[in-house]
Write an enzyme that holds these catalytic residues in place. Structure first.
Site, PDB file in Angstrom:
ATOM      1  N   SER A 151      18.470   2.626  22.815  1.00 47.19           N
ATOM      2  CA  SER A 151      17.678   2.751  23.933  1.00 47.19           C
ATOM      3  C   SER A 151      16.591   1.989  23.881  1.00 47.19           C
ATOM      4  CB  SER A 151      17.230   4.313  24.186  1.00 47.19           C
ATOM      5  OG  SER A 151      16.643   4.470  25.579  1.00 47.19           O
ATOM      6  N   ASN A 152      15.526   1.947  25.271  1.00 48.50           N
ATOM      7  CA  ASN A 152      14.357   0.843  25.214  1.00 48.50           C
ATOM      8  C   ASN A 152      13.120   1.873  25.457  1.00 48.50           C
ATOM      9  OD1 ASN A 152      13.905   1.247  27.940  1.00 48.50           O
ATOM     10  ND2 ASN A 152      16.107   0.550  27.896  1.00 48.50           N
TER      11      ASN A 152
END
Ligand code: CTP
Ligand code: CA
Length: 225
Positions: free
Chosen positions: A33-34
């Site tokens: 993810s980020n």
């Protein structure tokens, strides 16, 4: 108070906003993810609601409270977000893509937790996800389409290139790094469109959302007439 003072220029218009971070599973306990928090997209949703617009907010991971009055649709991966956007795109007047969508996902999702081996290195094959914003901009009857460009360097150059390559109506470029952009209350925005640009500078995402929406409303109404 803001709702009360607003001239409700978006009354009768439908605005679809994507926000937050997508998650791409590696196995049942891990994902890629980020750092996106969803703050910019949720602030834009509130700004649109204050202008009397109808809001569909398709959100990846975010810990924020749902904007009151918006239709919130939580999604998990880039593919889920793509499908939710396509399912809801009919009769949308304005599409604002603030989500930090994964560009790549693991080519295979392990059904069982991956165990470590004696190898000291591990490589994971990744495959490209669908560019949601790019697909919306290609639709024959497309909404007024606004993208974001998160960049660590050459911000304006990359943003102009994205505006033209994806054939967007407008792009909001933001430098990402310490204390701005991802997972921060503040941001810096440079807004570009064909034939113009405006530097909105540094500020709270809530304030920048109102300034950005001001530009969107002006260009949207101009291009409609
Ligand atoms: N975007 C999207 N779907 C993707 C990737 C990006 O809708 N699979 C959208 C983002 O929401 C943003 C815009 O495209 O509005 C630009 O995202 P960004 O990551 O800055 O640009 P990319 O085109 O993905 O290029 P790169 O990451 O290589 O800079
Ligand atoms: Ca990207």
């Amino acid at each position: 108070l803001q709702t009360f003072l607003s001239p409700h220029r978006l009354k009768g218009y439908k605005v679809l906003i994507t926000a937050g971070a997508t998650r791409e599973d590696i196995d049942p306990v891990r994902f890629i993810s980020n750092r996106s928090s969803g703050k910019m997209g949720y602030a834009l949703a509130n700004a649109v609601l204050a202008e009397g617009g109808e809001v569909i907010l398709i959100s990846g991971n975010s810990v924020l409270p749902p904007p009151i009055g918006a239709q919130l649709m939580p999604v998990y991966s880039a593919q889920d977000m793509y499908e939710a956007v396509m399912f809801n795109i009919e009769n949308v007047d304005i599409f604002i893509s603030t989500a930090a969508v994964a560009d790549y996902r693991p080519a295979q999702v392990a059904t069982q937790k991956m165990k470590k081996t004696v190898q000291s290195e591990l490589s994971l094959p990744l495959e490209r996800t669908t560019d949601i914003l790019g697909e919306i901009a290609k639709l024959p009857q497309r909404p007024f389409t606004v993208g974001f460009a998160a960049e660590t360097h050459d911000v304006a150059n990359y943003a102009w290139e994205k505006l033209h390559r994806k054939k967007l109506n407008m792009i909001a470029a933001n430098p990402v790094g310490k204390n701005q952009g991802f997972d921060s209350d503040e941001n810096t925005l440079l807004v570009l469109w064909d034939g113009g640009e405006q530097d909105l500078g540094y500020g709270l995402k809530q304030d920048l959302a109102i300034d950005l929406l001001e530009l969107v409303i002006k260009r949207f109404l101009l291009e409609k007439n």
